[in-house]
Scaffold this motif. Structure first.
Motif, short mmCIF file in Angstrom:
data_model
loop_
_atom_site.label_atom_id
_atom_site.label_comp_id
_atom_site.label_asym_id
_atom_site.label_seq_id
_atom_site.Cartn_x
_atom_site.Cartn_y
_atom_site.Cartn_z
N TRP A 35 59.31 89.38 7.20
CA TRP A 35 58.04 89.83 7.08
C TRP A 35 57.02 90.36 6.33
O TRP A 35 55.85 90.61 6.24
N ARG B 7 57.17 89.25 3.16
CA ARG B 7 56.51 87.13 2.45
C ARG B 7 55.56 87.14 4.15
O ARG B 7 54.42 86.28 3.45
N ARG B 8 55.70 87.33 5.43
CA ARG B 8 54.86 87.45 6.08
C ARG B 8 53.45 88.10 5.53
O ARG B 8 52.25 87.79 5.81
N LEU B 9 53.31 89.14 5.72
CA LEU B 9 52.19 90.30 5.58
C LEU B 9 51.32 89.82 3.48
O LEU B 9 50.37 89.42 3.32
N GLU C 193 51.98 86.37 2.57
CA GLU C 193 51.19 85.08 2.53
C GLU C 193 49.32 85.33 3.42
O GLU C 193 49.08 84.45 3.42
N SER C 194 49.69 86.17 4.97
CA SER C 194 48.76 86.31 5.80
C SER C 194 47.60 86.67 5.11
O SER C 194 46.24 86.73 5.81
N GLY C 195 48.25 87.90 4.27
CA GLY C 195 46.42 88.23 4.18
C GLY C 195 46.85 89.56 4.80
O GLY C 195 47.86 89.62 5.82
N GLN C 196 46.17 90.86 4.09
CA GLN C 196 46.29 92.06 5.20
C GLN C 196 45.04 92.12 6.15
O GLN C 196 43.64 92.01 6.16
N HIS C 197 45.40 92.44 7.55
CA HIS C 197 44.82 93.03 8.70
C HIS C 197 44.31 94.76 8.71
O HIS C 197 45.14 94.04 9.99
N GLY D 260 50.99 97.35 6.15
CA GLY D 260 49.61 96.38 6.62
C GLY D 260 49.21 97.08 8.09
O GLY D 260 47.55 96.38 8.37
#
Length: 215
Positions: free
Chosen positions: A29, A31-33, A35-39, A63
């Motif tokens: 989780w 690492r996904r945050l 890599e994908s940036g914050q939303h 996030g």
């Protein structure tokens, strides 16, 4: 920079404990945050007070909230040529870049900044009137709120001013053209909350009733 020192050992121990448990259990989780940036769905503007723990109150995960903290959870009015750019820049980034759906202003009980503003406006804190006082000049933002509650019974005045800080901030948010446009286009909603730290109570401002009501 010769004045910087290593972290206290208790903080280092807490970090290693977090990394060995929370981070280790949720590594994918995090690492996904990364890599994908914050939303984030919402921006929360709260006080610096260490007793106000926004993510705990709402059970928020990493996030989920874009959080800005300052003395007395204040938002200055839109002044492009002014000096209060820290909070203004954060609001701009939240609305323009992150496109948050909500902005929440969260006030709280027993706020030291609010007490300072009350004393300054009442004439009992002359040190805050000095031009060199960063706190005093920041709390000038709340002077219109003090004028609205100065005739309230003294025992209730500070708490009333805590809630005025939320309302003043909501009013000032609407002076930012990009906030006003987003609200009018139904792309953004703004919310005013106040929490009683000792009681764990949460109130929200109801414009229809013209007052804060318990949630």
């Amino acid at each position: 920079m010769q004045n910087a020192k290593p972290l206290p050992s208790y903080l280092i121990q807490r970090y290693h404990g977090w990394r060995a448990t929370t981070y280790s259990d949720n590594k994918a989780w995090y690492r996904r945050l990364a890599e994908s940036g914050q939303h984030p769905r919402a921006m929360v503007i709260s006080c610096c007070d260490s007793r106000v723990h926004v993510t705990s109150i709402f059970g928020a995960d990493e996030g989920e909230f874009f959080i800005h903290r300052n003395i007395a959870n204040l938002v200055p009015p839109y002044t492009p040529d002014g000096k209060n750019h820290g909070t203004s820049a954060t609001v701009e980034y939240a609305v323009q870049a992150l496109k948050v759906a909500h902005i929440v202003v969260l006030g709280h009980s027993n706020c030291g900044g609010i007490k300072g503003c009350h004393d300054m406006c009442s004439g009992t804190a002359p040190e805050l009137l000095e031009s060199s006082s960063f706190v005093g000049r920041w709390m000038d933002i709340l002077r219109p709120g003090f004028e609205r509650v100065k005739d309230v019974d003294e025992a209730d005045r500070t708490r009333a001013l805590e809630k005025e800080a939320v309302l003043i901030s909501l009013e000032n948010l609407m002076t930012f053209p990009f906030v006003k446009t987003a609200v009018e286009d139904d792309r953004l909603t703004i919310h005013g909350l106040w929490t009683d730290v000792g009681e764990g109570a949460l109130e929200q401002y109801d414009p229809a009733m013209g007052r804060f009501v318990k949630i």
